[in-house]
Design a protein around this motif. Structure first.
Motif, short mmCIF file in Angstrom:
data_model
loop_
_atom_site.label_atom_id
_atom_site.label_comp_id
_atom_site.label_asym_id
_atom_site.label_seq_id
_atom_site.Cartn_x
_atom_site.Cartn_y
_atom_site.Cartn_z
N ALA A 193 43.24 32.71 33.18
CA ALA A 193 43.33 32.15 34.52
C ALA A 193 43.01 33.19 35.59
CB ALA A 193 44.73 31.58 34.75
N ILE A 194 42.95 34.47 35.25
CA ILE A 194 42.71 35.54 36.23
C ILE A 194 41.20 35.70 36.43
CG2 ILE A 194 42.94 38.01 36.66
CD1 ILE A 194 45.51 37.91 34.96
N ASN A 195 40.78 35.76 37.70
CA ASN A 195 39.38 36.07 37.97
C ASN A 195 39.29 37.21 38.97
OD1 ASN A 195 39.13 35.04 40.77
ND2 ASN A 195 39.34 33.01 39.86
N ILE A 196 38.08 37.63 39.26
CA ILE A 196 37.86 38.82 40.08
C ILE A 196 38.44 38.69 41.48
CG2 ILE A 196 35.58 38.02 40.82
CD1 ILE A 196 36.70 41.67 40.15
N ASN A 197 38.57 37.46 42.00
CA ASN A 197 39.09 37.30 43.35
C ASN A 197 40.59 37.54 43.46
OD1 ASN A 197 36.54 36.81 44.27
ND2 ASN A 197 36.77 34.61 44.51
N ALA A 198 41.26 37.76 42.31
CA ALA A 198 42.66 38.20 42.34
C ALA A 198 42.76 39.69 42.69
CB ALA A 198 43.32 37.94 41.00
N ILE A 199 41.62 40.37 42.61
CA ILE A 199 41.56 41.81 42.91
C ILE A 199 41.14 41.99 44.36
CG2 ILE A 199 40.56 44.02 42.25
CD1 ILE A 199 42.31 42.65 40.10
N ASP A 200 41.88 42.83 45.08
CA ASP A 200 41.62 43.07 46.50
C ASP A 200 40.54 44.14 46.66
OD1 ASP A 200 41.73 43.15 49.24
OD2 ASP A 200 43.76 44.00 49.37
N LEU A 201 39.28 43.68 46.68
CA LEU A 201 38.14 44.58 46.89
C LEU A 201 37.80 44.60 48.38
CD1 LEU A 201 35.80 43.44 43.95
CD2 LEU A 201 37.43 45.34 43.96
N ARG A 202 37.82 45.79 48.96
CA ARG A 202 37.53 45.90 50.39
C ARG A 202 36.53 47.00 50.68
NH1 ARG A 202 43.13 46.56 53.28
NH2 ARG A 202 44.32 45.86 51.46
N VAL A 203 35.81 46.81 51.76
CA VAL A 203 34.88 47.83 52.24
C VAL A 203 35.68 48.98 52.83
CG1 VAL A 203 33.00 48.32 53.84
CG2 VAL A 203 33.12 46.08 52.69
N GLY A 204 35.28 50.20 52.51
CA GLY A 204 35.94 51.38 53.07
C GLY A 204 34.92 52.43 53.47
N ILE A 205 35.38 53.38 54.28
CA ILE A 205 34.55 54.54 54.66
C ILE A 205 35.39 55.80 54.45
CG2 ILE A 205 33.40 55.76 56.55
CD1 ILE A 205 32.65 53.12 57.76
N ILE A 206 34.81 56.78 53.80
CA ILE A 206 35.52 58.05 53.57
C ILE A 206 35.53 58.84 54.88
CG2 ILE A 206 35.55 60.22 52.29
CD1 ILE A 206 34.09 58.77 50.02
N VAL A 253 40.19 51.59 55.13
CA VAL A 253 39.95 50.24 54.59
C VAL A 253 40.45 49.17 55.55
CG1 VAL A 253 39.90 50.91 52.16
CG2 VAL A 253 42.10 50.36 53.23
N GLY A 254 40.48 49.53 56.85
CA GLY A 254 40.88 48.55 57.87
C GLY A 254 42.38 48.46 58.09
N GLU A 255 43.14 49.40 57.55
CA GLU A 255 44.59 49.41 57.74
C GLU A 255 44.96 50.37 58.87
OE1 GLU A 255 45.80 48.38 53.09
OE2 GLU A 255 45.58 50.47 53.71
N ASP A 256 46.26 50.46 59.14
CA ASP A 256 46.71 51.32 60.26
C ASP A 256 46.38 52.79 60.01
OD1 ASP A 256 47.69 49.11 61.58
OD2 ASP A 256 49.74 49.34 60.80
N ALA A 257 46.40 53.19 58.76
CA ALA A 257 46.12 54.59 58.42
C ALA A 257 45.21 54.62 57.19
CB ALA A 257 47.42 55.34 58.13
N PRO A 258 44.40 55.67 57.05
CA PRO A 258 43.53 55.77 55.87
C PRO A 258 44.36 55.86 54.58
CG PRO A 258 42.87 57.33 57.57
CD PRO A 258 44.20 56.79 57.99
#
Length: 242
Positions: free
Chosen positions: A67-80, A99-104
């Motif tokens: 029942a698990i598919n790839i959309n259960a994984i939180d893939l996000r765009v990030g910048i180093i 990754v779009g959060e308050d802190a890197p």
């Protein structure tokens, strides 16, 4: 008046008839009793239990994995935003990734053999964001970066980032096009269900370098809409992704 011989004879006949009838009745009753006693006793029938309602079985680990598919994984765009070499582990980089959060996020990657510090700095990439934090040689890593890898015809191991679309921004989500964009699992649920281990074997780049999961193309969700741009490995083809 004395009875005639005929009367006496008739009386005797009647008495004999009564005696015979009585004897016959008794014999018949006796025969019926004996017949009843000789009848075979039917075997006791086992009691039939009422059929109980079947309760649906709980899903097995195998069912849950299916029942698990790839959309259960939180893939996000990030910048180093910042990268340094690990103090003691010669193959590890220690990155701070937006990754779009308050802190890197602090993330460690074993990419020293494949990228220079200059190539890592300000690099746009894809981050797996819902893994449980783990210590890598004393550095607490809060995720991992997504890379394609293969071994070439000379036996050389090659690794490179899977690049998100050029227009993507930090925090944009990467999903499989054609699958429902479900809410990603929590880190504890990913860990308990081994969700990443379940989906990882089917993450690949094709003959054009386009990243897929089980044939579903990985695309970017931008500004709440569904983007159509692919995620691509720059040079590797027909390679695994992890």
């Amino acid at each position: 008046m004395s009875k005639s011989a005929l009367d006496l004879l008739n009386d005797l006949i009647a008495e004999l008839e009564n005696a015979v009838e009585s004897s016959t009745v008794k014999e018949t009753a006796c025969n019926k009793k004996e017949a009843k006693e000789k009848l075979p006793v039917p075997p006791k029938q086992p009691k039939v239990k009422a059929e109980s309602k079947k309760v649906a079985a709980a899903p097995t680990p195998s069912d849950q994995k299916e029942a698990i598919n790839i959309n259960a994984i939180d893939l996000r765009v990030g910048i180093i935003r910042k990268v340094t070499k690990h103090e003691t582990a010669e193959k590890l980089y220690c990155e701070e990734i937006d990754v779009g959060e308050d802190a890197p996020r602090a993330i460690a990657s074993g990419l020293v053999p494949y990228y220079s510090l200059e190539q890592m700095q300000d690099r746009k990439l894809i981050v797996v964001c819902n893994l449980k934090a783990r210590n890598l040689v004393g550095f607490k890593s809060h995720g991992m970066v997504l890379c394609a890898s293969t071994v070439d015809e000379n036996g050389v191991h090659r690794v490179e980032f899977v690049d998100p679309p050029a227009s993507a921004k930090p925090g944009d989500r990467i999903v499989a096009e054609g699958l429902v964009a479900i809410e990603p699992f929590s880190p504890s649920k990913v860990d308990k269900s081994k969700a990443f281990e379940v989906v990882a074997p089917d993450l690949k780049v094709d003959h054009e370098g386009v990243a897929h999961w089980q044939g579903f193309r990985l695309v970017c969700l931008t500004n709440g809409g569904t983007g159509a741009e692919s995620c691509i490995a720059p040079t590797l083809r027909n390679a695994n992704v992890a």
